[in-house]
Design a protein around this motif. Structure first.
Motif, short mmCIF file in Angstrom:
data_model
loop_
_atom_site.label_atom_id
_atom_site.label_comp_id
_atom_site.label_asym_id
_atom_site.label_seq_id
_atom_site.Cartn_x
_atom_site.Cartn_y
_atom_site.Cartn_z
N HIS A 121 0.82 -1.21 0.00
CA HIS A 121 0.00 0.00 0.00
C HIS A 121 0.86 1.26 0.00
O HIS A 121 0.45 2.28 -0.56
N ALA A 122 2.02 1.20 0.61
CA ALA A 122 2.94 2.35 0.56
C ALA A 122 3.39 2.62 -0.86
O ALA A 122 3.46 3.78 -1.31
N LEU A 123 3.72 1.57 -1.60
CA LEU A 123 4.13 1.71 -2.99
C LEU A 123 3.00 2.28 -3.84
O LEU A 123 3.23 3.14 -4.71
N ILE A 132 3.55 12.30 1.59
CA ILE A 132 4.02 11.73 2.87
C ILE A 132 3.26 10.42 3.09
O ILE A 132 2.05 10.34 2.81
N VAL A 133 3.96 9.41 3.57
CA VAL A 133 3.31 8.15 3.91
C VAL A 133 3.41 7.94 5.41
O VAL A 133 4.49 8.06 6.00
N PRO A 165 9.06 10.87 2.45
CA PRO A 165 9.17 10.89 3.92
C PRO A 165 8.17 9.92 4.54
O PRO A 165 6.99 9.90 4.17
N VAL A 166 8.64 9.10 5.46
CA VAL A 166 7.78 8.14 6.14
C VAL A 166 7.59 8.57 7.59
O VAL A 166 8.56 8.89 8.28
N VAL A 167 6.35 8.59 8.03
CA VAL A 167 6.01 8.90 9.42
C VAL A 167 5.62 7.59 10.09
O VAL A 167 4.83 6.81 9.54
#
Length: 320
Positions: A121-123, A132-133, A165-167
């Protein structure tokens, strides 16, 4: 670009969406303290959300966000329009396919954030144009993915898979947890449960008391058998739902048992006999009710202190 620059904030801390118990008071407090406050739309209608946005703007001139759970709120498209109308800094999209909505947000100057629970799902979010993810592990409060990947396992895999950027979200309540997420490659964190136990959160005193009393076994997951897992505080009502689920519960019965009216009863009125309180596994670390500013400042300070301690240990070992 760093998370703070993208969102116009001072510290890399985002408030999680809290559904129908969202409040202007808490949202504004997070933003005033340097983070990104968030109003969760839950199942609220456009008029209710507009009122919250207006009140939040009266309380702060700092950026804040709107969380839209796509499959939960039947006014999702109207919520997008409202976010643009009121020139909100960002929108986080969760609980559904965000792809149809991202370009509308970006074209209108709103930062598009997507909440995910898997690398896949991030991809997809990245390919659809998310800026931003937010990767959320199963430790988090409330509704979560049936894949149930932990934050520790999820974050580095998402970081390696995308260039955004990953949170990190789920299982974070102090500066140690924040530093751990930075070590895994995250650029910021999102918290929900820890913000409940603050003086700025207008929730039931009993809710906060239960968080202070909680240990590492105080939460349970209901709805797992229906692939509708929700992490909550173990209490009379939630235990009854769990027992009913073990005997057999239909999707309709579960939805009725966990609707937002039941959430309001638990979180705002402290009614544990007829309502529930969402709660992350990290509750066992909460031992003080602070102001939001005190919490954020203490987390940033603890993060810095821990980093210096680790650096000193490494230097000591290098020297011999």
């Amino acid at each position: 670009m760093e998370l703070e620059a993208i969102l116009g904030i001072r510290v890399p801390i985002i408030q999680g969406g809290m559904g129908n118990i969202s409040s202007a008071q808490l949202t504004a407090a997070v933003s005033e303290a340097g983070g990104l406050g968030t109003i969760g739309t839950g199942t609220m209608n456009p008029e209710q959300v507009e009122r919250l946005i207006k009140e939040t703007k009266q309380r702060t001139d700092q950026p804040f966000a709107l969380n839209i759970p796509i499959s939960v709120n039947r006014w999702s498209e109207e919520m997008l329009r409202i976010a643009v109308q009121y020139k909100l800094k960002a929108v986080s999209l969760s609980a559904g396919n965000p792809a149809p909505y991202i370009s509308y947000l970006r074209d209108n100057g709103v930062v598009a954030m997507c909440v995910v629970s898997t690398v896949k799902h991030a991809l997809k979010a990245a390919a659809a144009g998310a800026q931003i993810v937010i990767a959320e592990g199963v430790e988090a409060a409330g509704i979560h993915s049936s894949f149930e990947t932990t934050t520790l396992a999820l974050i580095p895999q998402v970081v390696d898979a995308i260039k955004l950027p990953v949170v990190a979200a789920g299982g974070i309540a102090d500066g140690r947890g924040m530093l751990a997420m930075f070590a895994l490659g995250a650029k910021g964190i999102q918290m929900g449960t820890r913000f409940v136990a603050t003086t700025d959160a207008p929730f039931s005193p009993l809710y906060k008391k239960r968080l202070l009393e909680a240990d590492d076994t105080s939460t349970i997951v209901i709805g797992r058998s229906l692939q509708k897992g929700r992490r909550v505080l173990a209490g009379p009502y939630t235990k009854s739902i769990k027992a009913q689920e073990e005997r057999s519960i239909t999707p309709v019965e579960f939805q009725q048992a966990t609707n937002e009216d039941r959430h309001l009863l638990g979180a705002l009125e402290g009614n544990e006999e007829e309502g529930y309180m969402n709660c992350g596994q990290i509750a066992g670390l909460i031992n003080r009710v602070l102001t939001v500013r005190e919490l954020i400042d203490s987390m940033m300070e603890e993060c810095d202190i821990r980093l210096k301690e680790i650096t000193a240990i490494r230097k000591s070992k290098e020297q011999g």
